[in-house]
Design a protein around this motif. Structure first.
Motif, PDB file in Angstrom:
ATOM      1  N   LEU A  35       0.831  -1.205   0.000  1.00  5.10           N
ATOM      2  CA  LEU A  35       0.000   0.000   0.000  1.00  5.10           C
ATOM      3  C   LEU A  35       0.861   1.249   0.000  1.00  5.10           C
ATOM      4  O   LEU A  35       0.578   2.212  -0.739  1.00  5.10           O
ATOM      5  CB  LEU A  35      -0.919  -0.014   1.220  1.00  5.10           C
ATOM      6  CG  LEU A  35      -1.823   1.205   1.392  1.00  5.10           C
ATOM      7  CD1 LEU A  35      -2.743   1.378   0.193  1.00  5.10           C
ATOM      8  CD2 LEU A  35      -2.639   1.079   2.684  1.00  5.10           C
ATOM      9  N   LEU A  59      -4.628  -2.940  -6.002  1.00  6.69           N
ATOM     10  CA  LEU A  59      -5.273  -3.126  -4.697  1.00  6.69           C
ATOM     11  C   LEU A  59      -6.078  -4.426  -4.670  1.00  6.69           C
ATOM     12  O   LEU A  59      -6.061  -5.166  -3.678  1.00  6.69           O
ATOM     13  CB  LEU A  59      -6.179  -1.937  -4.383  1.00  6.69           C
ATOM     14  CG  LEU A  59      -5.465  -0.625  -4.060  1.00  6.69           C
ATOM     15  CD1 LEU A  59      -6.458   0.536  -4.035  1.00  6.69           C
ATOM     16  CD2 LEU A  59      -4.734  -0.716  -2.714  1.00  6.69           C
ATOM     17  N   TRP A  62      -3.711  -7.450  -4.379  1.00 12.99           N
ATOM     18  CA  TRP A  62      -3.199  -7.674  -3.027  1.00 12.99           C
ATOM     19  C   TRP A  62      -4.286  -8.179  -2.094  1.00 12.99           C
ATOM     20  O   TRP A  62      -4.000  -8.924  -1.146  1.00 12.99           O
ATOM     21  CB  TRP A  62      -2.548  -6.398  -2.493  1.00 12.99           C
ATOM     22  CG  TRP A  62      -1.184  -6.199  -3.070  1.00 12.99           C
ATOM     23  CD1 TRP A  62      -0.803  -5.281  -4.008  1.00 12.99           C
ATOM     24  CD2 TRP A  62      -0.021  -6.970  -2.763  1.00 12.99           C
ATOM     25  NE1 TRP A  62       0.530  -5.426  -4.310  1.00 12.99           N
ATOM     26  CE2 TRP A  62       1.044  -6.459  -3.561  1.00 12.99           C
ATOM     27  CE3 TRP A  62       0.242  -8.039  -1.915  1.00 12.99           C
ATOM     28  CZ2 TRP A  62       2.325  -6.990  -3.511  1.00 12.99           C
ATOM     29  CZ3 TRP A  62       1.521  -8.568  -1.864  1.00 12.99           C
ATOM     30  CH2 TRP A  62       2.546  -8.049  -2.659  1.00 12.99           C
ATOM     31  N   TYR A  99      -7.385  -4.232   1.922  1.00 17.51           N
ATOM     32  CA  TYR A  99      -7.068  -4.042   0.502  1.00 17.51           C
ATOM     33  C   TYR A  99      -8.318  -4.180  -0.364  1.00 17.51           C
ATOM     34  O   TYR A  99      -8.474  -3.457  -1.360  1.00 17.51           O
ATOM     35  CB  TYR A  99      -6.001  -5.047   0.067  1.00 17.51           C
ATOM     36  CG  TYR A  99      -4.594  -4.606   0.405  1.00 17.51           C
ATOM     37  CD1 TYR A  99      -3.951  -3.620  -0.343  1.00 17.51           C
ATOM     38  CD2 TYR A  99      -3.903  -5.172   1.466  1.00 17.51           C
ATOM     39  CE1 TYR A  99      -2.666  -3.210  -0.040  1.00 17.51           C
ATOM     40  CE2 TYR A  99      -2.615  -4.766   1.787  1.00 17.51           C
ATOM     41  CZ  TYR A  99      -2.005  -3.780   1.024  1.00 17.51           C
ATOM     42  OH  TYR A  99      -0.726  -3.370   1.340  1.00 17.51           O
ATOM     43  N   HIS A 103      -9.745  -1.320  -2.688  1.00 16.10           N
ATOM     44  CA  HIS A 103     -10.006  -1.671  -4.092  1.00 16.10           C
ATOM     45  C   HIS A 103     -11.390  -1.181  -4.507  1.00 16.10           C
ATOM     46  O   HIS A 103     -11.556  -0.551  -5.570  1.00 16.10           O
ATOM     47  CB  HIS A 103      -9.892  -3.188  -4.234  1.00 16.10           C
ATOM     48  CG  HIS A 103     -10.296  -3.732  -5.555  1.00 16.10           C
ATOM     49  ND1 HIS A 103      -9.678  -3.389  -6.746  1.00 16.10           N
ATOM     50  CD2 HIS A 103     -11.262  -4.633  -5.893  1.00 16.10           C
ATOM     51  CE1 HIS A 103     -10.229  -4.043  -7.746  1.00 16.10           C
ATOM     52  NE2 HIS A 103     -11.206  -4.801  -7.258  1.00 16.10           N
TER      53      HIS A 103
END
Length: 213
Positions: A35, A59, A62, A99, A103
């Motif tokens: 991040l 994002l 991950w 995440y 996202h």
């Protein structure tokens, strides 16, 4: 005549490395590094010609990696004989959800201008967006009830049943990723993640189907 060794001078047994107080902050730092890099790359214009798209997809990538890592903890605990690994499963799960949340927010802000009507039309038009939303909807109650107070309130059995939603969430996340990459004919990475997911779920199914002695 030798003197007795004082109690404080006796050798103490070494604590397990997984119990070291630096383990948890180190894991948090490692989970935050992607991040931090994405934020830095966004402000230094290192995300390519379409930085918003790169940020959104990275994002999501991950989030899926974190979900796979979270579900790998139990097999690793069993295969390695390290029950203390379970102490960190929630940590990875919450980072995966973080995440996933980022996202979703990045998609809503940068791709849809935070317009609810546009988001709803996009969900109806593109199946992989619908699957992504369903995945997040399954992960949300898991993150909200990941704390010990929620476990006590729900009771152990109901809490465990609720958290089995992570399995369909993983399958939907892999499908979301597959459909997204399929449009650009880049299926190597989704295939690897899907294979890992199937192995993890297959391992759990094989253990749950064994007859208990």
């Amino acid at each position: 005549m030798s003197r007795p060794i004082p109690a404080q001078a006796r050798a103490k047994p070494l604590a397990h490395p997984l119990l070291h107080p630096a383990v948890r902050p180190t894991l948090h730092l490692l989970c935050a590094l992607p991040l931090a890099w994405l934020i830095s790359a966004l402000f230094t214009q290192q995300l390519g010609a379409n930085p918003a798209e790169a940020l959104i997809r990275s994002l999501g990538d991950w989030a899926l990696r974190g979900l796979l890592l979270t579900l790998s903890i139990t097999p690793a605990r069993v295969l390695l004989g390290q029950p203390l690994l379970l102490r960190y499963r929630r940590l990875f799960g919450l980072w995966s959800f973080a995440y996933a949340l980022l996202h979703l927010l990045a998609y809503a802000v940068f791709d849809q201008g935070l317009l609810l009507g546009e988001i709803l039309r996009d969900i109806a038009k593109r199946p992989f967006i619908l699957v992504g939303m369903l995945t997040f909807a399954l992960l949300l109650p898991l993150a909200a009830t990941s704390f010990q107070a929620a476990q006590r309130w729900l009771g152990g059995r109901r809490w465990q049943r609720l958290h089995q939603l992570v399995y369909p969430a993983l399958l939907l996340a892999c499908l979301h990723f597959w459909w997204m990459r399929e449009a650009k004919n880049r299926l190597a990475e989704p295939a690897v993640y899907a294979l890992i997911a199937l192995l993890l779920l297959g391992w759990r199914f094989s253990r749950s189907s064994r007859p208990r002695s």
